[in-house]
Design a protein around this motif. Structure first.
Motif, mmCIF file in Angstrom:
data_model
loop_
_atom_site.group_PDB
_atom_site.id
_atom_site.type_symbol
_atom_site.label_atom_id
_atom_site.label_comp_id
_atom_site.label_asym_id
_atom_site.label_seq_id
_atom_site.Cartn_x
_atom_site.Cartn_y
_atom_site.Cartn_z
ATOM 1 N N HIS A 241 0.844 -1.201 0.000
ATOM 2 C CA HIS A 241 0.000 0.000 0.000
ATOM 3 C C HIS A 241 0.877 1.249 0.000
ATOM 4 N N MET A 242 0.317 2.353 -0.445
ATOM 5 C CA MET A 242 0.895 3.623 -0.050
ATOM 6 C C MET A 242 0.732 3.747 1.467
ATOM 7 N N PRO A 243 1.671 4.356 2.187
ATOM 8 C CA PRO A 243 1.625 4.347 3.653
ATOM 9 C C PRO A 243 0.309 4.854 4.221
ATOM 10 N N GLY A 244 -0.207 4.106 5.206
ATOM 11 C CA GLY A 244 -1.383 4.555 5.947
ATOM 12 C C GLY A 244 -2.676 4.539 5.174
ATOM 13 N N THR A 245 -2.737 3.798 4.079
ATOM 14 C CA THR A 245 -3.904 3.809 3.193
ATOM 15 C C THR A 245 -5.073 3.009 3.743
ATOM 16 N N ALA A 246 -4.831 2.045 4.604
ATOM 17 C CA ALA A 246 -5.808 1.003 4.907
ATOM 18 C C ALA A 246 -7.155 1.527 5.382
ATOM 19 N N PHE A 247 -7.167 2.426 6.367
ATOM 20 C CA PHE A 247 -8.415 2.723 7.062
ATOM 21 C C PHE A 247 -8.849 4.183 6.944
ATOM 22 N N VAL A 248 -8.557 4.795 5.805
ATOM 23 C CA VAL A 248 -9.071 6.129 5.487
ATOM 24 C C VAL A 248 -10.451 5.952 4.856
ATOM 25 N N ASN A 249 -11.442 6.652 5.372
ATOM 26 C CA ASN A 249 -12.820 6.465 4.905
ATOM 27 C C ASN A 249 -12.988 6.798 3.418
ATOM 28 N N PRO A 250 -13.937 6.131 2.762
ATOM 29 C CA PRO A 250 -14.163 6.377 1.334
ATOM 30 C C PRO A 250 -14.833 7.720 1.079
ATOM 31 N N ASN A 251 -14.743 8.141 -0.186
ATOM 32 C CA ASN A 251 -15.432 9.350 -0.659
ATOM 33 C C ASN A 251 -15.020 10.600 0.127
ATOM 34 N N THR A 252 -13.727 10.662 0.439
ATOM 35 C CA THR A 252 -13.171 11.830 1.113
ATOM 36 C C THR A 252 -12.013 12.364 0.275
ATOM 37 N N PRO A 253 -11.676 13.638 0.407
ATOM 38 C CA PRO A 253 -10.529 14.171 -0.345
ATOM 39 C C PRO A 253 -9.232 13.420 -0.074
ATOM 40 N N LEU A 254 -9.019 12.972 1.171
ATOM 41 C CA LEU A 254 -7.794 12.247 1.485
ATOM 42 C C LEU A 254 -7.759 10.912 0.760
ATOM 43 N N ARG A 255 -8.885 10.212 0.717
ATOM 44 C CA ARG A 255 -8.925 8.938 -0.007
ATOM 45 C C ARG A 255 -8.603 9.144 -1.485
ATOM 46 N N ASP A 256 -9.170 10.165 -2.102
ATOM 47 C CA ASP A 256 -8.874 10.435 -3.516
ATOM 48 C C ASP A 256 -7.402 10.785 -3.714
ATOM 49 N N ALA A 257 -6.840 11.553 -2.789
ATOM 50 C CA ALA A 257 -5.431 11.931 -2.901
ATOM 51 C C ALA A 257 -4.527 10.701 -2.821
ATOM 52 N N LEU A 258 -4.896 9.739 -1.995
ATOM 53 C CA LEU A 258 -4.098 8.513 -1.882
ATOM 54 C C LEU A 258 -4.183 7.673 -3.156
ATOM 55 N N THR A 259 -5.332 7.671 -3.793
ATOM 56 C CA THR A 259 -5.482 6.943 -5.057
ATOM 57 C C THR A 259 -4.632 7.593 -6.150
ATOM 58 N N VAL A 260 -4.633 8.920 -6.191
ATOM 59 C CA VAL A 260 -3.773 9.635 -7.141
ATOM 60 C C VAL A 260 -2.301 9.334 -6.849
ATOM 61 N N ALA A 261 -1.918 9.345 -5.576
ATOM 62 C CA ALA A 261 -0.527 9.084 -5.202
ATOM 63 C C ALA A 261 -0.101 7.677 -5.600
ATOM 64 N N ALA A 262 -0.994 6.708 -5.453
ATOM 65 C CA ALA A 262 -0.677 5.335 -5.856
ATOM 66 C C ALA A 262 -0.434 5.255 -7.359
ATOM 67 N N THR A 263 -1.221 5.988 -8.127
ATOM 68 C CA THR A 263 -1.056 6.017 -9.586
ATOM 69 C C THR A 263 0.294 6.606 -9.955
ATOM 70 N N GLU A 264 0.620 7.739 -9.368
ATOM 71 C CA GLU A 264 1.895 8.396 -9.673
ATOM 72 C C GLU A 264 3.082 7.521 -9.281
ATOM 73 N N GLN A 265 2.961 6.853 -8.119
ATOM 74 C CA GLN A 265 4.055 6.001 -7.666
ATOM 75 C C GLN A 265 4.209 4.773 -8.551
ATOM 76 N N ALA A 266 3.104 4.214 -9.009
ATOM 77 C CA ALA A 266 3.191 3.047 -9.885
ATOM 78 C C ALA A 266 4.003 3.359 -11.135
ATOM 79 N N LEU A 267 3.864 4.581 -11.661
ATOM 80 C CA LEU A 267 4.641 4.965 -12.843
ATOM 81 C C LEU A 267 6.115 5.190 -12.509
ATOM 82 N N ARG A 268 6.412 5.570 -11.268
ATOM 83 C CA ARG A 268 7.807 5.815 -10.873
ATOM 84 C C ARG A 268 8.602 4.515 -10.724
#
Length: 616
Positions: A241-268
């Motif tokens: 996982h990206m760090p601390g991803t497990a228990f952030v509630n859905p449909n929140t700005p933080l959850r979306d930011a973590l999904t974006v971060a995972a995408t960017e990291q996958a390309l790196r």
């Protein structure tokens, strides 16, 4: 901090017994690494098919050098945990474009809900759905279009299935992207109390449905610490996982930011850059040991006594229940989350959660910090907590103190000196027991057997008033070869009622219980199973049965000569072969391995065959 001697010893033992199979696996991982973007190795007709409908991403896929991410999604809108993933592909594609790459939904995988099928015939497909998910993941990634992959999944068999499938493409970097738990609803203990009252006939169906609906009330993962949330813990401690991803509630700005971060990291971390992190090298013996320690420290789901074995085998690694037992005895219990306590995972997360526990375990030498995490750092960085600073995603150090010592504690003051899972063995075979939710006074029993060939037969006996006195409920013919190894969680309210009445009761079965295994002693996953001539087939009503979770003993106290002379009694299993799609899974039932081999139907040749041979 030096490693705890048990962690060091078990890790070395796994590496030693897996040496040949792991080397073979890694050689295949290395051989599969392409030169340049993977899609460029396709013929022109192949490639044209692959980007025909890609719209604005077509130029990148046609001529660009950027990485392309394959999205494997378990989205459906029946599972509350997966419903938030409906829009993830749109967000991921946008983030990939902005990072100079592209993303495509490679395929979907089936995602059944054990909560819906619990106690129903469909539960007989549940465990095999894991293997089906793995096969579907392989189909999705087989197009040779991808330089990395994102796995969208949360629940019980789905994450293990995605991981097993991804490990067959061990040359690809893979990041798991969850959705997070639903907000807290009706407290789990209140829900359990209504279930028990209903089992006794003291609550109506309307009351029960109202309680269940107040507990499972919105989008996100169920909030008890069952298999789904144990999955998320495992992905964290294995560095997937990206760090601390497990228990952030859905449909929140933080959850979306973590999904974006995972995408960017996958390309790196593709083979196109300087920090290549293929999943086949991330999931090594150290990551598997971390998973077993994390499971013990948090009182996680018994289902992972199966799943972790199968996951390890997919990576060319050999583990068994002795490894899990030894690590659990050395690992203190640091969390009290329902069914091991009254808190749910939201309370757990707020009290310090996985970040606090991971740091504590690293500092105690109980986890390997030097694993190759997908986020680019090591496990100590995995313990960081994500937050938004304005619109920017940042990570902060985990708390140094528990926010609530009734839920989370450090190694210096644990809830118990050892973890939640133990291995049992004796003349009945080998089994797994979860003790973290069982009070010490209920961890051992010596009582006569009451033998049933289905959970419904036991429930009928309860309704008929035939379950008096102390007893061990033996439910046999529930193993993977017999009927797919369904969970028997339907028995929990009834057995809890009997225990609360003052009777000493326990469950003994070759079936599964549930990620929500609770306060009644349950020796489960008995191997060999009844359908394969396992010793449960010899048990008769009234036989004295002894189960001692502390001592690791599971025994029928019958004279040796009588026991040896007994013929096994195996129930008619023909009724399990048809209906609700069960006929389509006959090949899996016929080829499935034992529970201790992961109850997996996939590994019958190549590296996995070597693994099975070495284990036996």
């Amino acid at each position: 901090m030096s490693l705890h001697p048990v962690v060091e010893r078990v890790t070395a033992r796994i590496a030693d017994k897996s040496r040949r199979t792991r080397e073979t696996y890694l050689a295949r991982v290395d051989a599969a690494r392409p030169q340049g973007p993977t899609r460029r190795h396709l013929g022109c007709g192949n490639l044209a098919h692959a980007f025909a409908a890609s719209g604005s991403d077509k130029p990148m896929l046609k001529t660009g050098a950027g990485g392309n991410i394959g999205i494997v999604t378990a989205y459906n809108d029946m599972l509350s945990a997966h419903q938030p993933m409906e829009q993830y592909p749109t967000l991921i594609r946008m983030a990939a474009r902005n990072a100079g790459g592209s993303a495509q939904v490679a395929g979907g995988v089936p995602a059944m809900c054990d909560g819906v099928t619990q106690g129903r015939t469909g539960m007989e497909l549940s465990l095999f759905s894991r293997d089906t998910v793995a096969l579907s993941t392989a189909v999705a990634l087989s197009h040779e279009m991808f330089d990395a992959a994102l796995m969208l999944g949360v629940c019980d068999k789905i994450v293990p299935g995605l991981l097993i499938g991804a490990l067959s493409f061990g040359h690809l970097p893979v990041i798991f992207v969850p959705a997070g738990p639903m907000p807290s609803g009706l407290p789990n203990k209140e829900k359990a109390a209504v279930r028990q009252r209903y089992a006794e006939g003291k609550a109506s169906r309307d009351e029960l449905l109202e309680a269940e609906s107040a507990s499972y009330h919105g989008a996100g993962t169920c909030t008890f610490y069952g298999t789904a949330n144990s999955n998320q813990m495992l992905m964290e401690v294995m560095g997937l996982h990206m760090p601390g991803t497990a228990f952030v509630n859905p449909n929140t700005p933080l959850r979306d930011a973590l999904t974006v971060a995972a995408t960017e990291q996958a390309l790196r971390i593709t083979h196109l850059g300087d920090d290549y992190r293929p999943i086949g090298r991330t999931v090594d013996e150290k990551a598997i040991v971390n998973a077993m320690v994390g499971l013990a420290a948090t009182g996680g789901s018994t289902n992972h006594a199966l799943h972790l074995v199968a996951i390890a085998r997919a990576a060319g690694l050999i583990i068994d229940w002795d490894d899990l037992d030894e690590l659990s005895q050395a690992t203190p219990l640091l969390a009290r989350v329902y069914p091991n306590g009254s808190a749910d995972v939201n309370h757990f997360h707020t009290a310090g959660g996985l970040g606090f526990i991971i740091r504590e375990l690293i500092d105690a030498g109980l986890m390997h910090a030097d694993i190759r995490c997908v986020h680019g750092g090591d496990l100590r960085q995995q313990a960081q907590a994500p937050a938004l600073d304005g619109t920017s995603l940042v990570w902060r150090a985990p708390p140094t103190q528990s926010g609530d010592t009734a839920i989370v504690r450090g190694v210096a003051e644990p809830f118990d000196r050892e973890g939640g899972l133990r291995r049992l063995q004796g003349n009945l075979g080998r089994a797994v027991v979860k003790i973290s939710a069982v009070a010490p006074e209920h961890r051992a029993i010596a009582a006569p057997a009451k033998v049933f060939d289905s959970q419904d037969a036991l429930l009928d006996a309860f309704k008929a008033g035939a379950l008096g006195g102390d007893f061990v409920a033996v439910i046999r013919g529930q193993g993977p070869r017999a009927n797919g190894m369904p969970e028997l969680h339907k028995l929990t309210p009834t057995l809890s009622v009997l225990q609360d009445r003052g009777q000493r009761v326990a469950l003994l079965t070759d079936g599964r219980m549930s990620g929500a295994s609770g306060k009644v002693l349950a020796a489960i996953h008995v191997s060999p199973e009844t359908a394969c001539g396992g010793a449960l087939a010899k048990v008769r009503d009234g036989d004295p049965i002894r189960i001692d979770a502390e001592a690791g003993v599971m025994q029928a106290d019958v004279a040796d000569a009588e026991w040896a002379a007994r013929a096994p009694s195996i129930s008619d299993l023909s009724g399990n072969a048809h209906g609700l799609g069960r006929e389509l899974f006959g090949l899996m039932r016929a080829n499935v391995g034992t529970a201790e081999e992961g109850a997996c139907s996939l590994f019958s040749n190549d590296v996995a065959d070597d693994t099975l041979h070495a284990h036996r």
